[in-house]
Write a protein that holds these residues in place. Structure first.
Motif, PDB file in Angstrom:
ATOM      1  N   SER A 117     -39.699 -45.999  10.784  1.00 60.39           N
ATOM      2  CA  SER A 117     -40.038 -46.349  12.165  1.00 60.39           C
ATOM      3  C   SER A 117     -41.209 -45.482  12.604  1.00 60.39           C
ATOM      4  N   ALA A 118     -41.961 -46.007  13.546  1.00 59.53           N
ATOM      5  CA  ALA A 118     -43.033 -45.214  14.147  1.00 59.53           C
ATOM      6  C   ALA A 118     -42.403 -44.242  15.132  1.00 59.53           C
ATOM      7  N   SER A 119     -42.927 -43.038  15.172  1.00 60.65           N
ATOM      8  CA  SER A 119     -42.401 -42.034  16.088  1.00 60.65           C
ATOM      9  C   SER A 119     -43.516 -41.051  16.436  1.00 60.65           C
ATOM     10  N   VAL A 120     -43.189 -40.087  17.255  1.00 59.87           N
ATOM     11  CA  VAL A 120     -44.124 -39.018  17.597  1.00 59.87           C
ATOM     12  C   VAL A 120     -43.391 -37.694  17.530  1.00 59.87           C
ATOM     13  N   VAL A 121     -44.140 -36.643  17.342  1.00 59.01           N
ATOM     14  CA  VAL A 121     -43.606 -35.287  17.356  1.00 59.01           C
ATOM     15  C   VAL A 121     -44.439 -34.481  18.341  1.00 59.01           C
ATOM     16  N   ASP A 122     -43.788 -33.644  19.121  1.00 56.45           N
ATOM     17  CA  ASP A 122     -44.511 -32.773  20.043  1.00 56.45           C
ATOM     18  C   ASP A 122     -45.269 -31.728  19.241  1.00 56.45           C
ATOM     19  N   ALA A 123     -46.545 -31.633  19.475  1.00 63.22           N
ATOM     20  CA  ALA A 123     -47.386 -30.674  18.752  1.00 63.22           C
ATOM     21  C   ALA A 123     -46.903 -29.245  18.973  1.00 63.22           C
ATOM     22  N   SER A 124     -46.313 -28.979  20.121  1.00 64.61           N
ATOM     23  CA  SER A 124     -45.838 -27.625  20.421  1.00 64.61           C
ATOM     24  C   SER A 124     -44.675 -27.203  19.524  1.00 64.61           C
ATOM     25  N   GLU A 125     -44.007 -28.157  18.879  1.00 63.23           N
ATOM     26  CA  GLU A 125     -42.884 -27.850  18.003  1.00 63.23           C
ATOM     27  C   GLU A 125     -43.311 -27.549  16.571  1.00 63.23           C
ATOM     28  N   LEU A 126     -44.583 -27.741  16.259  1.00 61.35           N
ATOM     29  CA  LEU A 126     -45.073 -27.504  14.909  1.00 61.35           C
ATOM     30  C   LEU A 126     -45.379 -26.025  14.699  1.00 61.35           C
ATOM     31  N   PRO A 127     -45.250 -25.544  13.465  1.00 68.91           N
ATOM     32  CA  PRO A 127     -45.650 -24.165  13.183  1.00 68.91           C
ATOM     33  C   PRO A 127     -47.146 -23.991  13.461  1.00 68.91           C
ATOM     34  N   ASN A 128     -47.536 -22.826  13.946  1.00 70.79           N
ATOM     35  CA  ASN A 128     -48.941 -22.568  14.293  1.00 70.79           C
ATOM     36  C   ASN A 128     -49.879 -22.817  13.124  1.00 70.79           C
ATOM     37  N   THR A 129     -49.457 -22.472  11.920  1.00 70.44           N
ATOM     38  CA  THR A 129     -50.332 -22.660  10.760  1.00 70.44           C
ATOM     39  C   THR A 129     -50.673 -24.133  10.544  1.00 70.44           C
ATOM     40  N   LEU A 130     -49.740 -25.015  10.853  1.00 67.86           N
ATOM     41  CA  LEU A 130     -49.987 -26.448  10.725  1.00 67.86           C
ATOM     42  C   LEU A 130     -50.716 -26.985  11.948  1.00 67.86           C
ATOM     43  N   ALA A 131     -50.295 -26.568  13.122  1.00 68.36           N
ATOM     44  CA  ALA A 131     -50.873 -27.076  14.373  1.00 68.36           C
ATOM     45  C   ALA A 131     -52.371 -26.806  14.454  1.00 68.36           C
ATOM     46  N   ARG A 132     -52.825 -25.690  13.915  1.00 73.72           N
ATOM     47  CA  ARG A 132     -54.263 -25.343  13.954  1.00 73.72           C
ATOM     48  C   ARG A 132     -55.116 -26.332  13.180  1.00 73.72           C
ATOM     49  N   LYS A 133     -54.529 -27.006  12.193  1.00 77.16           N
ATOM     50  CA  LYS A 133     -55.273 -27.938  11.342  1.00 77.16           C
ATOM     51  C   LYS A 133     -55.288 -29.359  11.891  1.00 77.16           C
ATOM     52  N   LEU A 134     -54.568 -29.595  12.975  1.00 79.94           N
ATOM     53  CA  LEU A 134     -54.415 -30.952  13.501  1.00 79.94           C
ATOM     54  C   LEU A 134     -55.172 -31.116  14.815  1.00 79.94           C
ATOM     55  N   PRO A 135     -55.446 -32.373  15.192  1.00 78.52           N
ATOM     56  CA  PRO A 135     -56.091 -32.616  16.483  1.00 78.52           C
ATOM     57  C   PRO A 135     -55.260 -32.034  17.622  1.00 78.52           C
TER      58      PRO A 135
END
Length: 163
Positions: free
Chosen positions: A66-84
């Motif tokens: 299914s299509a879904s979304v994840v809150d960017a704030s819940e991602l580890p900082n190391t991953l979040a820095r690489k994403l929009p």
């Protein structure tokens, strides 16, 4: 273990698939396949995919995407820095994964999991999100994160770790 060239095929759930004989040992997952999966597909709530061994149409395993979304704030900082920098990011949700009890120990759970990952990346280019706890790949109980991550690590050769 399923061989690299396999007689098995994963395809979208259709009217011709025999769902009645499926039993993974989890009544909610068995009931979902028999009573709800086709309705979810028709309403585009989820996309169920089934494992079969042609020419037979008996369902040997299945998963849903299914299509879904994840809150960017819940991602580890190391991953979040690489994403929009969006508040939410799209993902593909692997909602259900179940194997018929007769498929235990043959690598079919790994085969289905890798098929779901490949399908998610090939079609939408989105990472796959696996909610935990979920059913064990062999249908015996909850699947620990480590079991699924170990399958991914072995199959795609990456080092994965738990948060």
């Amino acid at each position: 273990m399923l061989p690299p060239v396999t007689p098995y095929r994963v395809e979208p759930l259709g009217k011709s698939h025999d769902r009645e004989g499926f039993s993974c040992g989890s009544p909610p997952l068995d009931r979902y396949l028999r009573q709800q999966a086709r309705q979810d597909a028709e309403k585009r709530v989820a996309a169920p995919f089934v494992l079969i061994e042609p020419p037979a149409s008996q369902v040997l395993g299945y998963y849903t995407l299914s299509a879904s979304v994840v809150d960017a704030s819940e991602l580890p900082n190391t991953l979040a820095r690489k994403l929009p920098r969006y508040p939410q990011l799209p993902v593909t949700l692997l909602g259900r994964l179940a194997l018929d009890q007769g498929m235990k120990g043959r690598g079919a759970g790994e085969f289905l999991l890798m098929n779901a990952l490949r399908r998610s990346l090939a079609r939408e280019g989105l990472p796959i999100l696996m909610p935990f706890p979920g059913p064990a790949l062999d249908g015996t109980g909850p699947a620990p994160e480590a079991e699924l991550l170990e399958i991914l690590r072995r199959s795609i050769g990456y080092r994965l770790r738990l948060r």
